[in-house]
Scaffold this motif. Structure first.
Motif, PDB file in Angstrom:
ATOM      1  N   SER A  78       2.145   5.655  -7.639  1.00  0.00           N
ATOM      2  CA  SER A  78       1.018   5.827  -8.562  1.00  0.00           C
ATOM      3  C   SER A  78       0.829   7.272  -8.997  1.00  0.00           C
ATOM      4  O   SER A  78       1.137   8.211  -8.268  1.00  0.00           O
ATOM      5  CB  SER A  78      -0.272   5.285  -7.947  1.00  0.00           C
ATOM      6  OG  SER A  78      -0.662   6.062  -6.847  1.00  0.00           O
ATOM      7  N   ILE A  79       0.350   7.416 -10.207  1.00  0.00           N
ATOM      8  CA  ILE A  79       0.041   8.704 -10.819  1.00  0.00           C
ATOM      9  C   ILE A  79      -1.394   8.606 -11.326  1.00  0.00           C
ATOM     10  O   ILE A  79      -1.805   7.578 -11.858  1.00  0.00           O
ATOM     11  CB  ILE A  79       0.997   9.013 -11.988  1.00  0.00           C
ATOM     12  CG1 ILE A  79       2.438   9.094 -11.474  1.00  0.00           C
ATOM     13  CG2 ILE A  79       0.598  10.285 -12.703  1.00  0.00           C
ATOM     14  CD1 ILE A  79       3.467   9.226 -12.567  1.00  0.00           C
ATOM     15  N   VAL A  80      -2.148   9.689 -11.189  1.00  0.00           N
ATOM     16  CA  VAL A  80      -3.541   9.695 -11.624  1.00  0.00           C
ATOM     17  C   VAL A  80      -3.650   9.253 -13.078  1.00  0.00           C
ATOM     18  O   VAL A  80      -2.881   9.691 -13.936  1.00  0.00           O
ATOM     19  CB  VAL A  80      -4.147  11.101 -11.442  1.00  0.00           C
ATOM     20  CG1 VAL A  80      -5.567  11.155 -11.977  1.00  0.00           C
ATOM     21  CG2 VAL A  80      -4.125  11.493  -9.976  1.00  0.00           C
ATOM     22  N   ASN A  81      -4.596   8.375 -13.332  1.00  0.00           N
ATOM     23  CA  ASN A  81      -4.906   7.877 -14.672  1.00  0.00           C
ATOM     24  C   ASN A  81      -3.782   7.064 -15.314  1.00  0.00           C
ATOM     25  O   ASN A  81      -3.715   6.964 -16.533  1.00  0.00           O
ATOM     26  CB  ASN A  81      -5.334   9.010 -15.607  1.00  0.00           C
ATOM     27  CG  ASN A  81      -6.612   9.673 -15.143  1.00  0.00           C
ATOM     28  OD1 ASN A  81      -7.511   9.008 -14.630  1.00  0.00           O
ATOM     29  ND2 ASN A  81      -6.697  10.972 -15.299  1.00  0.00           N
ATOM     30  N   TYR A 105      -2.110  -5.584 -12.970  1.00  0.00           N
ATOM     31  CA  TYR A 105      -2.080  -4.165 -13.308  1.00  0.00           C
ATOM     32  C   TYR A 105      -2.730  -3.433 -12.143  1.00  0.00           C
ATOM     33  O   TYR A 105      -3.835  -3.780 -11.730  1.00  0.00           O
ATOM     34  CB  TYR A 105      -2.881  -3.876 -14.578  1.00  0.00           C
ATOM     35  CG  TYR A 105      -2.263  -4.438 -15.824  1.00  0.00           C
ATOM     36  CD1 TYR A 105      -1.075  -3.920 -16.316  1.00  0.00           C
ATOM     37  CD2 TYR A 105      -2.875  -5.478 -16.518  1.00  0.00           C
ATOM     38  CE1 TYR A 105      -0.505  -4.427 -17.473  1.00  0.00           C
ATOM     39  CE2 TYR A 105      -2.316  -5.987 -17.669  1.00  0.00           C
ATOM     40  CZ  TYR A 105      -1.131  -5.455 -18.142  1.00  0.00           C
ATOM     41  OH  TYR A 105      -0.572  -5.959 -19.280  1.00  0.00           O
ATOM     42  N   ILE A 106      -2.041  -2.459 -11.619  1.00  0.00           N
ATOM     43  CA  ILE A 106      -2.563  -1.697 -10.481  1.00  0.00           C
ATOM     44  C   ILE A 106      -2.509  -0.219 -10.835  1.00  0.00           C
ATOM     45  O   ILE A 106      -1.480   0.275 -11.315  1.00  0.00           O
ATOM     46  CB  ILE A 106      -1.733  -1.971  -9.210  1.00  0.00           C
ATOM     47  CG1 ILE A 106      -1.818  -3.456  -8.854  1.00  0.00           C
ATOM     48  CG2 ILE A 106      -2.211  -1.101  -8.053  1.00  0.00           C
ATOM     49  CD1 ILE A 106      -0.868  -3.893  -7.765  1.00  0.00           C
ATOM     50  N   SER A 107      -3.617   0.486 -10.569  1.00  0.00           N
ATOM     51  CA  SER A 107      -3.635   1.902 -10.903  1.00  0.00           C
ATOM     52  C   SER A 107      -3.468   2.798  -9.679  1.00  0.00           C
ATOM     53  O   SER A 107      -2.646   3.709  -9.700  1.00  0.00           O
ATOM     54  CB  SER A 107      -4.912   2.272 -11.663  1.00  0.00           C
ATOM     55  OG  SER A 107      -6.052   1.954 -10.901  1.00  0.00           O
ATOM     56  N   THR A 108      -4.220   2.550  -8.617  1.00  0.00           N
ATOM     57  CA  THR A 108      -4.166   3.467  -7.485  1.00  0.00           C
ATOM     58  C   THR A 108      -4.826   2.857  -6.250  1.00  0.00           C
ATOM     59  O   THR A 108      -5.445   1.808  -6.324  1.00  0.00           O
ATOM     60  CB  THR A 108      -4.874   4.796  -7.843  1.00  0.00           C
ATOM     61  OG1 THR A 108      -4.639   5.754  -6.826  1.00  0.00           O
ATOM     62  CG2 THR A 108      -6.362   4.604  -8.052  1.00  0.00           C
ATOM     63  N   LEU A 109      -4.698   3.574  -5.149  1.00  0.00           N
ATOM     64  CA  LEU A 109      -5.437   3.224  -3.938  1.00  0.00           C
ATOM     65  C   LEU A 109      -6.850   3.765  -4.079  1.00  0.00           C
ATOM     66  O   LEU A 109      -7.059   4.814  -4.684  1.00  0.00           O
ATOM     67  CB  LEU A 109      -4.805   3.876  -2.703  1.00  0.00           C
ATOM     68  CG  LEU A 109      -3.379   3.516  -2.334  1.00  0.00           C
ATOM     69  CD1 LEU A 109      -2.917   4.361  -1.156  1.00  0.00           C
ATOM     70  CD2 LEU A 109      -3.262   2.050  -1.992  1.00  0.00           C
ATOM     71  N   THR A 110      -7.796   3.077  -3.493  1.00  0.00           N
ATOM     72  CA  THR A 110      -9.152   3.608  -3.411  1.00  0.00           C
ATOM     73  C   THR A 110      -9.237   4.493  -2.163  1.00  0.00           C
ATOM     74  O   THR A 110      -8.287   4.551  -1.362  1.00  0.00           O
ATOM     75  CB  THR A 110     -10.177   2.466  -3.268  1.00  0.00           C
ATOM     76  OG1 THR A 110      -9.919   1.779  -2.046  1.00  0.00           O
ATOM     77  CG2 THR A 110     -10.097   1.508  -4.450  1.00  0.00           C
ATOM     78  N   LEU A 124       0.826  -1.207   0.000  1.00  0.00           N
ATOM     79  CA  LEU A 124       0.000   0.000   0.000  1.00  0.00           C
ATOM     80  C   LEU A 124       0.862   1.259   0.000  1.00  0.00           C
ATOM     81  O   LEU A 124       0.591   2.210  -0.748  1.00  0.00           O
ATOM     82  CB  LEU A 124      -0.940   0.004   1.203  1.00  0.00           C
ATOM     83  CG  LEU A 124      -2.093  -0.997   1.174  1.00  0.00           C
ATOM     84  CD1 LEU A 124      -2.826  -1.012   2.510  1.00  0.00           C
ATOM     85  CD2 LEU A 124      -3.046  -0.709   0.034  1.00  0.00           C
ATOM     86  N   LEU A 125       1.910   1.273   0.807  1.00  0.00           N
ATOM     87  CA  LEU A 125       2.820   2.422   0.837  1.00  0.00           C
ATOM     88  C   LEU A 125       3.477   2.636  -0.527  1.00  0.00           C
ATOM     89  O   LEU A 125       3.619   3.774  -0.993  1.00  0.00           O
ATOM     90  CB  LEU A 125       3.888   2.231   1.915  1.00  0.00           C
ATOM     91  CG  LEU A 125       3.422   2.402   3.361  1.00  0.00           C
ATOM     92  CD1 LEU A 125       4.472   1.857   4.327  1.00  0.00           C
ATOM     93  CD2 LEU A 125       3.106   3.864   3.661  1.00  0.00           C
ATOM     94  N   GLY A 161     -11.218  -3.989  -1.833  1.00  0.00           N
ATOM     95  CA  GLY A 161     -11.559  -2.649  -2.299  1.00  0.00           C
ATOM     96  C   GLY A 161     -10.547  -1.597  -1.874  1.00  0.00           C
ATOM     97  O   GLY A 161     -10.844  -0.412  -1.874  1.00  0.00           O
ATOM     98  N   PHE A 162      -9.320  -2.020  -1.528  1.00  0.00           N
ATOM     99  CA  PHE A 162      -8.289  -1.079  -1.095  1.00  0.00           C
ATOM    100  C   PHE A 162      -7.456  -0.541  -2.256  1.00  0.00           C
ATOM    101  O   PHE A 162      -6.842   0.518  -2.131  1.00  0.00           O
ATOM    102  CB  PHE A 162      -7.361  -1.729  -0.069  1.00  0.00           C
ATOM    103  CG  PHE A 162      -8.002  -1.957   1.279  1.00  0.00           C
ATOM    104  CD1 PHE A 162      -9.226  -1.401   1.621  1.00  0.00           C
ATOM    105  CD2 PHE A 162      -7.371  -2.734   2.219  1.00  0.00           C
ATOM    106  CE1 PHE A 162      -9.806  -1.612   2.862  1.00  0.00           C
ATOM    107  CE2 PHE A 162      -7.928  -2.959   3.477  1.00  0.00           C
ATOM    108  CZ  PHE A 162      -9.148  -2.396   3.795  1.00  0.00           C
TER     109      PHE A 162
END
Length: 125
Positions: free
Chosen positions: A19-22, A71-76, A12-13, A57-58
């Motif tokens: 991560s970057i938006v989009n 593939y991971i985009s971001t934290l919720t 998570l850290l 849902g994290f």
């Protein structure tokens, strides 16, 4: 496979850090571009934790079973909330001390224990 609590926190850290938006990255990208690079988690362990964090849902992501990676985009929002609760090393240590009394703890209970620990440290309980 047992859910590794340290790997949960570290992943998570790392997702938050990289991560970057989009933008969507492979799990390997997060490992190579964060503190995860210095850890000794196996690929199976990281994939298992990723899958559990998606289910909880994290994080936002999806497995690519054809190529054995995620593939991971971001934290919720829920992921940020959980991470903000366990980010502080003192809260994390106290939370792990509580959970060490049993052989395993689901993410939902881990989150409750961390919330309770944080609330006590902030004199809110």
């Amino acid at each position: 496979m047992k859910l590794n609590q340290e790997c949960v926190r570290d992943l998570l850290l790392s997702i938050e850090e990289v991560s970057i938006v989009n933008k969507t990255y492979s799990l390997a990208h997060y490992v190579q571009n964060s503190a995860l690079k210095e850890k000794s988690y196996t690929e199976d362990e990281l994939m298992y934790v990723s899958d559990r964090l998606i289910e909880a849902g994290f994080i936002k992501g999806q497995p690519n079973f054809d190529f054995d990676y995620y593939y991971i985009s971001t934290l919720t929002y829920e992921g940020h909330t959980f991470l903000d609760t366990i980010r502080d090393s003192n809260v994390w240590t106290l939370t792990k001390n509580v959970t060490s009394k049993v052989s395993s703890v689901p993410l939902s209970i881990l989150s409750e224990i961390a919330n309770s620990t944080l609330r006590k440290l902030l004199n809110l309980e």
